[in-house]
Design a protein around this motif. Sequence first.
Motif, PDB file in Angstrom:
ATOM      1  N   PHE A  83      -1.771  -0.940  -3.798  1.00  0.00           N
ATOM      2  CA  PHE A  83      -0.941  -1.725  -2.889  1.00  0.00           C
ATOM      3  C   PHE A  83      -1.310  -1.428  -1.437  1.00  0.00           C
ATOM      4  O   PHE A  83      -1.297  -2.328  -0.590  1.00  0.00           O
ATOM      5  N   ILE A  84      -1.636  -0.191  -1.149  1.00  0.00           N
ATOM      6  CA  ILE A  84      -2.046   0.154   0.216  1.00  0.00           C
ATOM      7  C   ILE A  84      -3.422  -0.432   0.518  1.00  0.00           C
ATOM      8  O   ILE A  84      -3.651  -1.025   1.584  1.00  0.00           O
ATOM      9  N   ALA A  85      -4.340  -0.295  -0.414  1.00  0.00           N
ATOM     10  CA  ALA A  85      -5.703  -0.765  -0.193  1.00  0.00           C
ATOM     11  C   ALA A  85      -5.770  -2.281  -0.024  1.00  0.00           C
ATOM     12  O   ALA A  85      -6.581  -2.791   0.761  1.00  0.00           O
ATOM     13  N   HIS A  86      -4.903  -3.007  -0.739  1.00  0.00           N
ATOM     14  CA  HIS A  86      -4.932  -4.474  -0.693  1.00  0.00           C
ATOM     15  C   HIS A  86      -3.838  -5.050   0.196  1.00  0.00           C
ATOM     16  O   HIS A  86      -3.618  -6.264   0.177  1.00  0.00           O
ATOM     17  N   ASP A  87      -3.153  -4.207   0.938  1.00  0.00           N
ATOM     18  CA  ASP A  87      -2.087  -4.658   1.845  1.00  0.00           C
ATOM     19  C   ASP A  87      -1.079  -5.530   1.092  1.00  0.00           C
ATOM     20  O   ASP A  87      -0.756  -6.638   1.496  1.00  0.00           O
ATOM     21  N   GLY A  88      -0.569  -4.964  -0.027  1.00  0.00           N
ATOM     22  CA  GLY A  88       0.313  -5.733  -0.904  1.00  0.00           C
ATOM     23  C   GLY A  88       1.761  -5.728  -0.495  1.00  0.00           C
ATOM     24  O   GLY A  88       2.638  -5.799  -1.362  1.00  0.00           O
ATOM     25  N   PHE A  89       2.031  -5.623   0.784  1.00  0.00           N
ATOM     26  CA  PHE A  89       3.426  -5.631   1.256  1.00  0.00           C
ATOM     27  C   PHE A  89       3.453  -6.030   2.728  1.00  0.00           C
ATOM     28  O   PHE A  89       2.461  -5.878   3.450  1.00  0.00           O
ATOM     29  N   GLN A  90       4.607  -6.536   3.149  1.00  0.00           N
ATOM     30  CA  GLN A  90       4.819  -6.839   4.562  1.00  0.00           C
ATOM     31  C   GLN A  90       6.038  -6.069   5.057  1.00  0.00           C
ATOM     32  O   GLN A  90       5.908  -4.988   5.622  1.00  0.00           O
ATOM     33  N   CYS A  91       7.244  -6.589   4.788  1.00  0.00           N
ATOM     34  CA  CYS A  91       8.434  -5.848   5.238  1.00  0.00           C
ATOM     35  C   CYS A  91       8.644  -4.599   4.388  1.00  0.00           C
ATOM     36  O   CYS A  91       9.243  -3.624   4.835  1.00  0.00           O
ATOM     37  N   GLY A  92       8.166  -4.607   3.146  1.00  0.00           N
ATOM     38  CA  GLY A  92       8.244  -3.441   2.287  1.00  0.00           C
ATOM     39  C   GLY A  92       9.520  -3.304   1.484  1.00  0.00           C
ATOM     40  O   GLY A  92       9.624  -2.378   0.670  1.00  0.00           O
ATOM     41  N   PHE A  93      10.491  -4.187   1.682  1.00  0.00           N
ATOM     42  CA  PHE A  93      11.758  -4.027   0.986  1.00  0.00           C
ATOM     43  C   PHE A  93      11.598  -4.177  -0.525  1.00  0.00           C
ATOM     44  O   PHE A  93      12.185  -3.410  -1.293  1.00  0.00           O
ATOM     45  N   CYS A  94      10.799  -5.115  -0.960  1.00  0.00           N
ATOM     46  CA  CYS A  94      10.635  -5.342  -2.400  1.00  0.00           C
ATOM     47  C   CYS A  94       9.572  -4.452  -3.006  1.00  0.00           C
ATOM     48  O   CYS A  94       9.438  -4.388  -4.235  1.00  0.00           O
ATOM     49  N   THR A  95       8.811  -3.744  -2.166  1.00  0.00           N
ATOM     50  CA  THR A  95       7.627  -3.027  -2.645  1.00  0.00           C
ATOM     51  C   THR A  95       7.925  -1.973  -3.717  1.00  0.00           C
ATOM     52  O   THR A  95       7.197  -1.903  -4.724  1.00  0.00           O
ATOM     53  N   PRO A  96       8.961  -1.121  -3.564  1.00  0.00           N
ATOM     54  CA  PRO A  96       9.230  -0.150  -4.639  1.00  0.00           C
ATOM     55  C   PRO A  96       9.455  -0.818  -5.995  1.00  0.00           C
ATOM     56  O   PRO A  96       8.944  -0.342  -7.023  1.00  0.00           O
ATOM     57  N   GLY A  97      10.219  -1.901  -6.002  1.00  0.00           N
ATOM     58  CA  GLY A  97      10.455  -2.614  -7.249  1.00  0.00           C
ATOM     59  C   GLY A  97       9.189  -3.277  -7.776  1.00  0.00           C
ATOM     60  O   GLY A  97       8.938  -3.286  -8.991  1.00  0.00           O
ATOM     61  N   THR A 144      14.004  -2.392  -9.535  1.00  0.00           N
ATOM     62  CA  THR A 144      13.299  -2.048 -10.772  1.00  0.00           C
ATOM     63  C   THR A 144      12.933  -0.568 -10.817  1.00  0.00           C
ATOM     64  O   THR A 144      12.363  -0.028  -9.865  1.00  0.00           O
ATOM     65  N   VAL A 145      13.268   0.081 -11.918  1.00  0.00           N
ATOM     66  CA  VAL A 145      12.858   1.460 -12.182  1.00  0.00           C
ATOM     67  C   VAL A 145      12.295   1.504 -13.601  1.00  0.00           C
ATOM     68  O   VAL A 145      12.343   0.509 -14.335  1.00  0.00           O
ATOM     69  N   LEU A 146      11.770   2.649 -13.966  1.00  0.00           N
ATOM     70  CA  LEU A 146      11.207   2.818 -15.307  1.00  0.00           C
ATOM     71  C   LEU A 146      12.153   3.652 -16.146  1.00  0.00           C
ATOM     72  O   LEU A 146      12.581   4.732 -15.725  1.00  0.00           O
ATOM     73  N   LEU A 147      12.483   3.159 -17.314  1.00  0.00           N
ATOM     74  CA  LEU A 147      13.356   3.853 -18.261  1.00  0.00           C
ATOM     75  C   LEU A 147      12.539   4.141 -19.506  1.00  0.00           C
ATOM     76  O   LEU A 147      12.191   3.217 -20.249  1.00  0.00           O
ATOM     77  N   ASN A 148      12.186   5.416 -19.692  1.00  0.00           N
ATOM     78  CA  ASN A 148      11.289   5.795 -20.778  1.00  0.00           C
ATOM     79  C   ASN A 148       9.990   4.986 -20.734  1.00  0.00           C
ATOM     80  O   ASN A 148       9.432   4.607 -21.759  1.00  0.00           O
ATOM     81  N   GLY A 149       9.526   4.726 -19.524  1.00  0.00           N
ATOM     82  CA  GLY A 149       8.274   4.006 -19.326  1.00  0.00           C
ATOM     83  C   GLY A 149       8.403   2.502 -19.293  1.00  0.00           C
ATOM     84  O   GLY A 149       7.435   1.813 -18.961  1.00  0.00           O
ATOM     85  N   ARG A 150       9.589   1.974 -19.618  1.00  0.00           N
ATOM     86  CA  ARG A 150       9.805   0.532 -19.613  1.00  0.00           C
ATOM     87  C   ARG A 150      10.561   0.123 -18.359  1.00  0.00           C
ATOM     88  O   ARG A 150      11.470   0.817 -17.906  1.00  0.00           O
ATOM     89  N   ARG A 151      10.206  -1.010 -17.812  1.00  0.00           N
ATOM     90  CA  ARG A 151      10.831  -1.454 -16.561  1.00  0.00           C
ATOM     91  C   ARG A 151      12.179  -2.118 -16.834  1.00  0.00           C
ATOM     92  O   ARG A 151      12.319  -2.918 -17.757  1.00  0.00           O
ATOM     93  N   ILE A 152      13.147  -1.780 -16.011  1.00  0.00           N
ATOM     94  CA  ILE A 152      14.479  -2.379 -16.117  1.00  0.00           C
ATOM     95  C   ILE A 152      15.028  -2.620 -14.719  1.00  0.00           C
ATOM     96  O   ILE A 152      14.549  -2.033 -13.732  1.00  0.00           O
ATOM     97  N   ASN A 153      16.036  -3.474 -14.626  1.00  0.00           N
ATOM     98  CA  ASN A 153      16.777  -3.664 -13.378  1.00  0.00           C
ATOM     99  C   ASN A 153      17.923  -2.661 -13.352  1.00  0.00           C
ATOM    100  O   ASN A 153      18.840  -2.725 -14.182  1.00  0.00           O
TER     101      ASN A 153
END
Length: 236
Positions: free
Chosen positions: A153-167, A111-120
């Motif tokens: 995400f850092i404060a709430h530990d919102g990731f484990q392996c981190g692979f999906c985290t950017p998306g 997932t990235v942002l295209l003109n502020g909208r999320r897309i695959n």
Amino acid sequence: MGNRHDDTGTPRLSRRAFLGTTVAAGGITVLPVPPAVAQTPGAADSAPMPAAAGEPGRPGAPNAPVTLTVNGQRHQLALDVRTSLLDALRETLHLTGTKKGCDHGQCGACTVLLNGRRINACLTLAVMHQQDEITTIEGLERGGQLHPVQAAFIAHDGFQCGFCTPGQICSAVGMLREVADGVPSHASADLSGARTVSLQDLSEAEVRERMSGNLCRCSAYPNIVAAIRSAAGSQR
């Protein structure tokens, strides 16, 4: 049976004798090679293979000049017209924060942002977005300061392996903008838009529904939801 004689007394080879002679000689019939097929030794190894039409990286590939604006920077590229936006980001611009998960638009890791909208990014071609502003996970921070969703995400530990985290983070940024714009979800009580959900009352059910396109194989969903709700509160 032996040889037979014709009416003039000349010996005539019988069919069985002919076959026996052929088998004894190896039974091989050598046919002349047509001139167009004949090759000199080593010609097969040295002759170039014909280029497959449109194959990337080989003569004849349909490359085209492509200008992409990514994280505020313009990039002049020459890409195969079939290159996905995901591959252009990762393989050409080396922005590897955007991950290739399923490559079928099912996991949301790209997932990235295209003109502020999320897309695959895996489901669209790079050449289609020459007039757009593309933002990846690398472009969310400003002046050395993390985006509020990144910090949450850092404060709430919102990731484990981190692979999906950017998306997950890019999707969350786009999703919070949708909420701010009054876009309802299937979890919204009012789908008419007359009574919209605000960042202030973004419920857990709303977050889970709106983020359902982003999968976490580590199942860190409780922390992801908490991080997004926290970031929504900071953006009121």
